[in-house]
Design a protein around this motif. Structure first.
Motif, PDB file in Angstrom:
ATOM      1  N   SER A 109       4.713  10.207   1.463  1.00 40.80           N
ATOM      2  CA  SER A 109       4.646   8.769   0.808  1.00 40.80           C
ATOM      3  C   SER A 109       5.675   8.130   0.494  1.00 40.80           C
ATOM      4  N   SER A 163       0.960  -0.878  -0.131  1.00 40.25           N
ATOM      5  CA  SER A 163      -0.106  -0.158  -0.157  1.00 40.25           C
ATOM      6  C   SER A 163       0.593   1.042  -0.178  1.00 40.25           C
ATOM      7  N   ASN A 197       0.765   4.004  -2.518  1.00 39.38           N
ATOM      8  CA  ASN A 197       0.839   5.631  -1.885  1.00 39.38           C
ATOM      9  C   ASN A 197       2.100   6.407  -2.948  1.00 39.38           C
TER      10      ASN A 197
END
Length: 385
Positions: free
Chosen positions: A145, A92, A96
């Motif tokens: 991120s 994830s 991102n």
């Protein structure tokens, strides 16, 4: 009448002569010797290095690779957590970061174009400021991120627990399938100790602590091995007192190598701390310094004649030389309550006067001449009967 008067006088004279002949001088022959003084204490064995091994992430124990008493090395894999959730968090974070990177690159291109138009005054200040704001936000999101991705990757690495030191597993706190929760405190899995390097935390009485210094030699025993004598060295004298039942003690740390791994944490050690150790020194009994010679009575005395020094001496002993007792000045070193070290003034082989004494072998009372007017010892009549 004359006979009755002369008889006791002769007996007294004989007894007096006998006593003079019996008196002897006890001496000590100087030889190189060893001297020591000790302080005793009790203490508890501890490992010098002991590490609680834990995990910084929450998860379920999937595998354990070490158990009690296992020898482990630094960097060895000890356990693994279940990685499914941690792996998904990393994926994830990768997604991102890729999205944030795309938005950042798009905003950067718009900003560079609008900056060129604004420099030519082809767009308004408002449009340029809006483009700059979008660019700054996109840049910060991309940096965030990246940080999230680093954290997710690190958490995935934390799912594998490695040994931080070489040592022995002395405690295992978890089982396979158990959930460990990471909060403000790290969840412990193992306790690993370096048992080859142990130390004793000794408790020394306040009356003795002034004699204990760093570097002094120590021997000790433990109840598990009563016939073994272990050695160590004082590495630290802690000044923080402990008072229990009105008894004040101070902690003394003693380093104790343990190559055979006989010593384990928690054992009680009986310490002997050598506060003084001297080898190959000249020393005399303490009473030699207090000896005062007596002047022999009569020409037939076998006692040596004392020869006193011409001036007062700070410290002296009486040395027997050629039938005389010569007062000799000496310099004093350390003493252990029994012997006094002499640093100068005497040499090996000197005979030092200690005291006058009577010989152990007394003359037979039955054959000795007795004074009829002297009182008889208790029980003498009963012996004759």
């Amino acid at each position: 009448m004359k006979y009755s008067i002369l008889l006791p006088a002769a007996a007294i004279l004989l007894a007096s002569c006998s006593k003079k002949q019996e008196m002897q001088l006890e001496t000590y022959t100087v030889e190189p010797t060893s001297m020591s003084e000790t302080v005793t204490a009790t203490g508890t064995m501890e490992s010098v290095t002991q590490v609680d091994v834990g995990t910084q992430v929450t998860g379920i124990i999937d595998k354990l690779y070490a158990d009690y008493n296992d020898h482990v090395t630094k960097g060895q894999l000890l356990a693994e957590l279940e990685k499914t959730l941690l792996d998904s968090e990393l994926k994830s974070a990768d997604a991102n970061m890729a999205s944030a990177k795309t938005s950042y690159e798009y905003a950067r291109t718009n900003y560079q174009r609008d900056k060129a138009l604004h420099d030519e005054k082809l767009i308004s200040d408002y449009e340029f400021q809006t483009s700059k704001k979008d660019y700054d936000v996109a840049r910060l999101n991309y940096e965030k991120s990246q940080a999230d991705r680093v954290r997710a990757a690190k958490n995935l690495n934390y799912a594998e627990i490695y040994s931080p030191i070489d040592g022995i597993v002395i405690s295992r706190e978890v089982e396979v399938g158990q959930t460990v929760v990471s909060s403000m405190n790290v969840a412990n899995l193992y306790v690993i100790a370096d048992l080859e390097n142990m130390q004793v935390v000794g408790n020394v009485d306040e009356a003795d602590i002034g004699q204990v210094k760093t570097g002094q030699h120590v021997t000790f025993t433990v109840d598990s091995y009563p016939d073994d004598l272990f050695s160590g060295t004082v590495t630290q004298v802690r000044l923080n007192p402990t008072t229990e039942s009105n008894v004040v003690t101070y902690e003394v740390i003693v380093a104790a190598p343990n190559p055979e791994l006989k010593l384990i944490p928690g054992m009680t050690a009986n310490l002997t701390i050598y506060t003084m150790e001297l080898d190959n020194v000249l020393a005399v009994p303490l009473k030699a310094l207090k000896f005062e010679p007596a002047q022999p009575e009569g020409d037939d005395s076998k006692l040596p004649v004392p020869v006193k020094a011409d001036k007062p001496l700070k410290a002296s002993v009486w040395v027997e030389k050629d039938g005389r007792l010569v007062q000799t000045e000496v310099e004093l070193g350390l003493n252990n309550g029994i012997y006094q070290q002499i640093t100068s003034g005497i040499t090996k082989g000197d005979k030092i006067a200690l005291q006058y004494k009577m010989p152990d072998n007394k003359p037979n009372e039955g054959n000795a001449e007795q004074n009829p007017f002297m009182p008889k010892p208790p029980g003498s009549e009963r012996k004759k009967r």
